[in-house]
Design a protein around this motif. Structure first.
Motif, short mmCIF file in Angstrom:
data_model
loop_
_atom_site.label_atom_id
_atom_site.label_comp_id
_atom_site.label_asym_id
_atom_site.label_seq_id
_atom_site.Cartn_x
_atom_site.Cartn_y
_atom_site.Cartn_z
N GLN A 22 40.51 37.55 18.94
CA GLN A 22 40.33 36.35 19.77
C GLN A 22 40.34 36.75 21.24
OE1 GLN A 22 42.64 32.97 18.49
NE2 GLN A 22 42.98 32.36 20.59
N GLY A 23 39.40 36.22 21.99
CA GLY A 23 39.35 36.51 23.41
C GLY A 23 38.53 37.76 23.74
N ALA A 24 38.06 38.46 22.70
CA ALA A 24 37.27 39.68 22.95
C ALA A 24 35.94 39.34 23.61
CB ALA A 24 37.04 40.43 21.64
N LEU A 70 32.91 44.74 30.85
CA LEU A 70 32.72 46.00 31.59
C LEU A 70 32.67 45.76 33.09
CD1 LEU A 70 30.25 48.10 29.41
CD2 LEU A 70 32.59 48.64 30.01
N ASP A 71 32.59 44.49 33.49
CA ASP A 71 32.63 44.16 34.91
C ASP A 71 34.06 44.16 35.43
OD1 ASP A 71 32.75 41.97 33.02
OD2 ASP A 71 33.00 40.64 34.72
N GLY A 72 35.04 44.17 34.54
CA GLY A 72 36.44 44.14 34.98
C GLY A 72 36.86 45.50 35.53
N GLY A 123 29.82 40.30 32.27
CA GLY A 123 30.11 39.12 33.07
C GLY A 123 30.15 37.89 32.19
N GLU A 124 30.46 36.76 32.79
CA GLU A 124 30.61 35.53 32.00
C GLU A 124 29.28 34.82 31.77
OE1 GLU A 124 34.41 33.38 32.20
OE2 GLU A 124 34.58 34.29 34.18
N LYS A 125 28.27 35.14 32.59
CA LYS A 125 26.98 34.46 32.43
C LYS A 125 26.17 35.09 31.28
CE LYS A 125 25.43 34.72 36.74
NZ LYS A 125 26.54 35.42 37.44
N LYS A 168 33.49 37.22 21.68
CA LYS A 168 32.50 37.08 20.60
C LYS A 168 31.56 35.89 20.81
CE LYS A 168 35.57 36.82 17.38
NZ LYS A 168 36.67 37.09 18.31
N THR A 169 32.16 34.73 21.11
CA THR A 169 31.34 33.52 21.22
C THR A 169 30.37 33.64 22.39
OG1 THR A 169 33.17 32.30 20.27
CG2 THR A 169 31.48 31.00 21.36
N THR A 170 30.89 34.16 23.51
CA THR A 170 30.03 34.38 24.68
C THR A 170 28.92 35.36 24.30
OG1 THR A 170 32.07 34.21 25.97
CG2 THR A 170 30.09 34.98 27.13
N LEU A 171 29.32 36.41 23.59
CA LEU A 171 28.35 37.43 23.19
C LEU A 171 27.28 36.85 22.28
CD1 LEU A 171 27.50 40.45 22.97
CD2 LEU A 171 28.63 40.33 20.76
P1 GDP Z 1 36.13 35.01 21.56
O1 GDP Z 1 37.49 34.43 21.34
O2 GDP Z 1 36.04 36.41 21.04
O3 GDP Z 1 35.02 34.16 21.02
O4 GDP Z 1 35.94 35.14 23.14
P2 GDP Z 1 35.13 34.24 24.18
O5 GDP Z 1 33.66 34.42 24.01
O6 GDP Z 1 35.63 32.85 24.14
O7 GDP Z 1 35.53 34.94 25.56
C1 GDP Z 1 36.86 34.92 26.05
C2 GDP Z 1 36.82 34.84 27.57
O8 GDP Z 1 36.25 36.03 28.10
C3 GDP Z 1 35.97 33.70 28.09
O9 GDP Z 1 36.63 33.15 29.20
C4 GDP Z 1 34.68 34.37 28.52
O10 GDP Z 1 34.04 33.69 29.57
C5 GDP Z 1 35.17 35.71 28.97
N1 GDP Z 1 34.17 36.78 28.83
C6 GDP Z 1 33.42 37.10 27.76
N2 GDP Z 1 32.64 38.17 28.01
C7 GDP Z 1 32.90 38.55 29.29
C8 GDP Z 1 32.43 39.61 30.14
O11 GDP Z 1 31.61 40.46 29.78
N3 GDP Z 1 32.97 39.67 31.40
C9 GDP Z 1 33.90 38.77 31.83
N4 GDP Z 1 34.34 38.91 33.07
N5 GDP Z 1 34.36 37.79 31.06
C10 GDP Z 1 33.88 37.66 29.81
#
Ligand code: GDP
Length: 298
Positions: A109-111, A252-254, A278-280, A113-116
Protein backbone atom coordinates in the motif's frame (compact mmCIF):
# COMPACT_ATOMS: atom_id res chain seq x y z
CA UNK A 1 17.65 10.83 -6.34
CA UNK A 2 21.22 9.59 -6.59
CA UNK A 3 22.71 13.01 -5.79
CA UNK A 4 24.80 11.76 -2.90
CA UNK A 5 25.96 8.73 -4.84
CA UNK A 6 26.79 10.89 -7.86
CA UNK A 7 28.79 13.29 -5.68
CA UNK A 8 30.61 10.46 -3.97
CA UNK A 9 31.52 8.74 -7.20
CA UNK A 10 32.67 11.93 -8.83
CA UNK A 11 34.95 12.43 -5.78
CA UNK A 12 36.37 8.94 -6.36
CA UNK A 13 37.13 9.73 -9.98
CA UNK A 14 38.66 13.10 -9.11
CA UNK A 15 41.13 11.26 -6.89
CA UNK A 16 42.23 9.26 -9.93
CA UNK A 17 42.54 12.14 -12.34
CA UNK A 18 46.05 13.15 -13.29
CA UNK A 19 47.41 9.69 -12.61
CA UNK A 20 49.60 8.44 -15.45
CA UNK A 21 49.40 4.80 -14.46
CA UNK A 22 47.19 2.84 -12.10
CA UNK A 23 48.81 0.92 -9.23
CA UNK A 24 47.34 -1.93 -7.16
CA UNK A 25 47.09 0.50 -4.25
CA UNK A 26 45.01 2.86 -6.43
CA UNK A 27 42.65 0.02 -7.32
CA UNK A 28 42.25 -0.98 -3.68
CA UNK A 29 41.58 2.57 -2.58
CA UNK A 30 39.18 3.23 -5.44
CA UNK A 31 37.22 0.03 -4.75
CA UNK A 32 37.04 0.89 -1.09
CA UNK A 33 35.70 4.35 -1.88
CA UNK A 34 33.13 3.02 -4.35
CA UNK A 35 32.05 0.46 -1.76
CA UNK A 36 31.46 3.16 0.84
CA UNK A 37 29.55 5.27 -1.70
CA UNK A 38 27.25 2.35 -2.54
CA UNK A 39 26.67 1.42 1.09
CA UNK A 40 25.84 5.02 1.91
CA UNK A 41 23.34 4.96 -0.95
CA UNK A 42 21.66 2.02 0.82
CA UNK A 43 22.54 -0.53 -1.84
CA UNK A 44 22.07 -4.09 -0.52
CA UNK A 45 25.27 -5.73 0.68
CA UNK A 46 25.29 -8.73 -1.72
CA UNK A 47 24.84 -6.29 -4.60
CA UNK A 48 27.72 -4.13 -3.36
CA UNK A 49 29.95 -7.18 -3.02
CA UNK A 50 29.18 -8.45 -6.51
CA UNK A 51 29.65 -4.98 -7.96
CA UNK A 52 32.99 -4.35 -6.27
CA UNK A 53 34.30 -7.79 -7.27
CA UNK A 54 33.57 -6.98 -10.93
CA UNK A 55 35.14 -3.52 -10.69
CA UNK A 56 38.24 -4.91 -9.01
CA UNK A 57 38.72 -7.62 -11.59
CA UNK A 58 38.36 -5.22 -14.47
CA UNK A 59 40.45 -2.47 -12.83
CA UNK A 60 43.26 -4.98 -12.35
CA UNK A 61 43.08 -5.47 -16.10
CA UNK A 62 43.69 -1.73 -16.50
CA UNK A 63 46.89 -2.05 -14.39
CA UNK A 64 48.12 -4.93 -16.53
CA UNK A 65 47.38 -3.13 -19.78
CA UNK A 66 49.30 -0.12 -18.40
CA UNK A 67 46.69 2.09 -20.04
CA UNK A 68 47.17 5.82 -19.87
CA UNK A 69 44.44 7.95 -18.37
CA UNK A 70 43.22 5.35 -15.88
CA UNK A 71 40.49 7.65 -14.54
CA UNK A 72 38.69 7.47 -17.90
CA UNK A 73 39.04 3.70 -17.94
CA UNK A 74 37.65 3.33 -14.45
CA UNK A 75 34.71 5.62 -15.20
CA UNK A 76 33.97 3.50 -18.27
CA UNK A 77 34.10 0.30 -16.23
CA UNK A 78 31.89 1.70 -13.46
CA UNK A 79 29.43 2.92 -16.07
CA UNK A 80 29.23 -0.48 -17.75
CA UNK A 81 28.82 -2.28 -14.45
CA UNK A 82 26.11 0.15 -13.32
CA UNK A 83 24.21 -0.54 -16.55
CA UNK A 84 24.61 -4.28 -15.90
CA UNK A 85 23.39 -4.06 -12.31
CA UNK A 86 20.41 -1.99 -13.44
CA UNK A 87 19.46 -4.73 -15.89
CA UNK A 88 21.41 -4.18 -19.10
CA UNK A 89 18.86 -4.01 -21.89
CA UNK A 90 15.44 -2.42 -21.47
CA UNK A 91 12.79 -5.14 -21.18
CA UNK A 92 9.58 -4.48 -23.10
CA UNK A 93 6.10 -5.69 -22.24
CA UNK A 94 5.05 -9.09 -23.50
CA UNK A 95 1.68 -9.08 -25.22
CA UNK A 96 -0.68 -12.06 -25.33
CA UNK A 97 -1.10 -13.81 -28.70
CA UNK A 98 -4.83 -13.76 -28.07
CA UNK A 99 -5.85 -10.46 -26.50
CA UNK A 100 -6.45 -9.21 -23.96
CA UNK A 101 -2.99 -9.04 -22.45
CA UNK A 102 -3.45 -9.04 -18.69
CA UNK A 103 -1.09 -6.92 -16.59
CA UNK A 104 -1.41 -7.34 -12.84
CA UNK A 105 0.06 -4.80 -10.43
CA UNK A 106 1.31 -5.96 -7.04
CA UNK A 107 3.05 -4.15 -4.22
CA UNK A 108 2.60 -2.61 -0.80
CA UNK A 109 0.00 0.00 0.00
CA UNK A 110 1.30 3.43 -0.89
CA UNK A 111 3.84 2.08 -3.38
CA UNK A 112 2.00 3.91 -6.13
CA UNK A 113 0.04 1.11 -7.83
CA UNK A 114 -3.19 2.98 -8.47
CA UNK A 115 -1.35 6.02 -9.79
CA UNK A 116 0.77 3.72 -11.91
CA UNK A 117 -2.32 2.00 -13.31
CA UNK A 118 -3.40 5.35 -14.73
CA UNK A 119 0.08 6.17 -16.01
CA UNK A 120 0.50 2.83 -17.69
CA UNK A 121 -2.98 3.05 -19.23
CA UNK A 122 -2.26 6.51 -20.61
CA UNK A 123 1.09 5.38 -21.98
CA UNK A 124 -0.43 2.27 -23.59
CA UNK A 125 -3.23 4.35 -25.06
CA UNK A 126 -0.57 6.56 -26.62
CA UNK A 127 0.88 3.43 -28.23
CA UNK A 128 -2.46 2.70 -29.87
CA UNK A 129 -3.81 0.20 -27.32
CA UNK A 130 -7.26 0.18 -25.75
CA UNK A 131 -6.58 -0.62 -22.09
CA UNK A 132 -9.19 -1.34 -19.46
CA UNK A 133 -8.44 -0.63 -15.79
CA UNK A 134 -9.84 -3.12 -13.29
CA UNK A 135 -10.37 -2.08 -9.67
CA UNK A 136 -9.44 -5.14 -7.61
CA UNK A 137 -8.05 -3.11 -4.72
CA UNK A 138 -11.02 -3.33 -2.39
CA UNK A 139 -8.91 -3.04 0.73
CA UNK A 140 -8.03 0.60 0.83
CA UNK A 141 -10.93 3.02 1.28
CA UNK A 142 -11.19 5.14 -1.87
CA UNK A 143 -8.94 2.96 -4.01
CA UNK A 144 -11.82 2.31 -6.43
CA UNK A 145 -12.72 5.99 -6.63
CA UNK A 146 -9.07 6.88 -7.05
CA UNK A 147 -8.78 4.44 -9.95
CA UNK A 148 -11.92 5.90 -11.51
CA UNK A 149 -10.37 9.36 -11.25
CA UNK A 150 -7.08 8.35 -12.87
CA UNK A 151 -9.02 6.41 -15.50
CA UNK A 152 -10.96 9.55 -16.32
CA UNK A 153 -7.77 11.61 -16.45
CA UNK A 154 -6.18 9.05 -18.76
CA UNK A 155 -9.33 8.76 -20.87
CA UNK A 156 -9.61 5.01 -20.37
CA UNK A 157 -12.45 2.89 -19.06
CA UNK A 158 -12.51 1.52 -15.54
CA UNK A 159 -14.19 -1.72 -14.54
CA UNK A 160 -15.26 -1.38 -10.91
CA UNK A 161 -17.21 -3.57 -8.51
CA UNK A 162 -20.95 -3.12 -8.45
CA UNK A 163 -23.82 -5.57 -8.03
CA UNK A 164 -23.09 -8.33 -10.51
CA UNK A 165 -19.42 -7.38 -10.80
CA UNK A 166 -18.45 -9.11 -7.56
CA UNK A 167 -18.89 -6.46 -4.87
CA UNK A 168 -16.40 -7.12 -2.07
CA UNK A 169 -14.60 -9.92 -3.89
CA UNK A 170 -11.43 -8.76 -5.64
CA UNK A 171 -10.93 -12.09 -7.40
CA UNK A 172 -14.44 -12.01 -8.87
CA UNK A 173 -13.92 -8.40 -9.96
CA UNK A 174 -10.64 -9.30 -11.69
CA UNK A 175 -12.21 -12.27 -13.46
CA UNK A 176 -15.27 -10.27 -14.51
CA UNK A 177 -12.99 -7.42 -15.66
CA UNK A 178 -11.09 -9.69 -18.02
CA UNK A 179 -14.36 -11.16 -19.35
CA UNK A 180 -15.66 -7.61 -19.87
CA UNK A 181 -12.48 -6.69 -21.77
CA UNK A 182 -12.96 -9.64 -24.11
CA UNK A 183 -16.50 -8.61 -24.94
CA UNK A 184 -15.65 -4.92 -25.31
CA UNK A 185 -12.46 -5.64 -27.26
CA UNK A 186 -10.00 -4.01 -24.90
CA UNK A 187 -6.63 -5.43 -25.92
CA UNK A 188 -5.02 -4.85 -22.50
CA UNK A 189 -6.36 -5.24 -18.97
CA UNK A 190 -4.54 -3.63 -16.06
CA UNK A 191 -5.57 -5.13 -12.73
CA UNK A 192 -4.94 -2.94 -9.68
CA UNK A 193 -4.65 -5.07 -6.53
CA UNK A 194 -4.70 -4.36 -2.82
CA UNK A 195 -1.52 -3.84 -0.84
CA UNK A 196 -0.99 -3.58 2.89
CA UNK A 197 1.36 -1.36 4.85
CA UNK A 198 3.71 -4.31 5.29
CA UNK A 199 4.07 -7.78 3.86
CA UNK A 200 1.04 -9.75 4.99
CA UNK A 201 -0.14 -13.32 4.38
CA UNK A 202 -3.72 -12.35 3.52
CA UNK A 203 -2.56 -9.79 0.98
CA UNK A 204 -0.22 -12.30 -0.63
CA UNK A 205 -2.92 -14.97 -0.78
CA UNK A 206 -5.31 -12.52 -2.38
CA UNK A 207 -2.68 -11.61 -4.99
CA UNK A 208 -2.10 -15.31 -5.67
CA UNK A 209 -5.85 -15.91 -6.06
CA UNK A 210 -6.17 -12.99 -8.49
CA UNK A 211 -3.12 -14.21 -10.38
CA UNK A 212 -4.55 -17.72 -10.69
CA UNK A 213 -7.95 -16.38 -11.75
CA UNK A 214 -6.72 -14.09 -14.54
CA UNK A 215 -3.34 -15.65 -15.47
CA UNK A 216 -1.54 -12.44 -16.34
CA UNK A 217 1.15 -12.22 -19.01
CA UNK A 218 2.83 -9.63 -16.85
CA UNK A 219 2.92 -9.31 -13.08
CA UNK A 220 4.58 -6.02 -12.27
CA UNK A 221 5.92 -5.47 -8.79
CA UNK A 222 5.52 -1.81 -7.91
CA UNK A 223 8.25 -0.56 -5.63
CA UNK A 224 8.60 2.80 -3.90
CA UNK A 225 12.21 3.82 -4.52
CA UNK A 226 12.18 5.87 -1.31
CA UNK A 227 12.04 2.87 1.02
CA UNK A 228 15.76 2.03 0.91
CA UNK A 229 16.95 -1.29 2.34
CA UNK A 230 13.41 -2.48 3.14
CA UNK A 231 12.87 -2.69 -0.59
CA UNK A 232 14.96 -5.81 -0.76
CA UNK A 233 12.96 -7.79 1.81
CA UNK A 234 9.66 -6.61 0.34
CA UNK A 235 10.77 -7.53 -3.19
CA UNK A 236 11.87 -10.97 -2.02
CA UNK A 237 8.55 -11.52 -0.24
CA UNK A 238 6.60 -10.68 -3.40
CA UNK A 239 8.91 -12.76 -5.56
CA UNK A 240 8.43 -15.79 -3.33
CA UNK A 241 4.77 -15.11 -2.53
CA UNK A 242 3.16 -14.23 -5.84
CA UNK A 243 6.07 -14.02 -8.28
CA UNK A 244 6.57 -11.22 -10.78
CA UNK A 245 8.36 -10.76 -14.05
CA UNK A 246 8.99 -7.05 -14.02
CA UNK A 247 9.52 -4.18 -11.59
CA UNK A 248 8.21 -0.64 -11.69
CA UNK A 249 10.10 1.88 -9.61
CA UNK A 250 8.00 4.75 -8.33
CA UNK A 251 8.85 8.09 -6.71
CA UNK A 252 12.17 8.37 -8.51
CA UNK A 253 11.60 12.12 -8.26
CA UNK A 254 12.05 11.90 -4.48
CA UNK A 255 15.37 12.41 -2.77
CA UNK A 256 15.99 8.73 -2.10
CA UNK A 257 19.57 7.58 -2.04
CA UNK A 258 19.02 5.09 -4.83
CA UNK A 259 19.67 1.82 -3.02
CA UNK A 260 16.35 0.23 -4.02
CA UNK A 261 16.89 1.07 -7.68
CA UNK A 262 20.38 -0.36 -7.66
CA UNK A 263 19.52 -3.49 -5.68
CA UNK A 264 16.18 -4.76 -6.94
CA UNK A 265 17.31 -6.24 -10.24
CA UNK A 266 20.20 -8.15 -8.73
CA UNK A 267 18.23 -9.34 -5.73
CA UNK A 268 15.09 -10.50 -7.58
CA UNK A 269 16.57 -11.40 -10.96
CA UNK A 270 13.72 -9.47 -12.61
CA UNK A 271 14.15 -6.38 -14.75
CA UNK A 272 13.05 -2.85 -13.94
CA UNK A 273 10.66 -2.04 -16.78
CA UNK A 274 9.18 1.35 -15.99
CA UNK A 275 9.92 4.35 -13.83
CA UNK A 276 7.46 6.71 -12.21
CA UNK A 277 8.78 10.18 -11.54
CA UNK A 278 5.97 12.28 -10.11
CA UNK A 279 2.32 12.46 -9.16
CA UNK A 280 1.04 13.49 -12.61
CA UNK A 281 0.04 10.79 -15.07
CA UNK A 282 2.63 11.93 -17.59
CA UNK A 283 5.46 11.49 -15.07
CA UNK A 284 6.26 8.02 -16.32
CA UNK A 285 8.61 6.35 -18.75
CA UNK A 286 10.19 3.13 -19.85
CA UNK A 287 13.20 2.40 -17.67
CA UNK A 288 16.52 2.61 -19.51
CA UNK A 289 19.45 1.18 -17.50
CA UNK A 290 22.01 3.03 -19.63
CA UNK A 291 20.35 6.41 -19.14
CA UNK A 292 20.04 5.79 -15.40
CA UNK A 293 23.72 4.88 -15.17
CA UNK A 294 24.64 8.07 -17.04
CA UNK A 295 22.50 10.04 -14.62
CA UNK A 296 24.29 8.50 -11.66
CA UNK A 297 27.67 9.27 -13.15
CA UNK A 298 26.53 12.82 -13.89
P1 GDP B 1 -1.13 2.44 -3.93
O1 GDP B 1 -1.58 2.33 -2.51
O2 GDP B 1 -0.01 1.49 -4.21
O3 GDP B 1 -2.23 2.31 -4.92
O4 GDP B 1 -0.48 3.89 -4.09
P2 GDP B 1 -1.05 5.23 -4.73
O5 GDP B 1 -1.12 5.12 -6.22
O6 GDP B 1 -2.31 5.63 -4.05
O7 GDP B 1 0.13 6.25 -4.40
C1 GDP B 1 0.43 6.62 -3.06
C2 GDP B 1 0.88 8.08 -3.05
O8 GDP B 1 2.10 8.22 -3.75
C3 GDP B 1 -0.11 9.02 -3.72
O9 GDP B 1 -0.15 10.20 -2.96
C4 GDP B 1 0.51 9.29 -5.08
O10 GDP B 1 0.17 10.55 -5.58
C5 GDP B 1 1.98 9.22 -4.76
N1 GDP B 1 2.80 8.80 -5.90
C6 GDP B 1 2.64 7.74 -6.71
N2 GDP B 1 3.64 7.67 -7.63
C7 GDP B 1 4.46 8.73 -7.38
C8 GDP B 1 5.69 9.20 -7.97
O11 GDP B 1 6.26 8.63 -8.91
N3 GDP B 1 6.25 10.32 -7.41
C9 GDP B 1 5.67 10.96 -6.36
N4 GDP B 1 6.27 12.04 -5.90
N5 GDP B 1 4.54 10.54 -5.79
C10 GDP B 1 3.93 9.44 -6.27
Amino acid sequence: MFETLSDRLSGVFTNLRGKGRLTPADVDRTCREIRVALLEADVALPVVRAFIARIKERANGVIVSAALNPAQQIIKIVNEELVAILGGETRRLTYAKNPPTVIMLAGLQGAGKTTLAGKLALWLKGQGHTPLLVASDLQRPNAVTQLQIVGEQAGVQVFAPEPGNGVGDPVAVARAGVAHAKVRLHDIVIVDTAGRLGVDADMMQQAVDIRDAVQPQEILFVLDAMVGQDAVTTAEAFRDGVGFNGVVLTKLDGDARGGAALSVRHVTGQPIMFASTGEKLADFDVFHPDRMASRILG
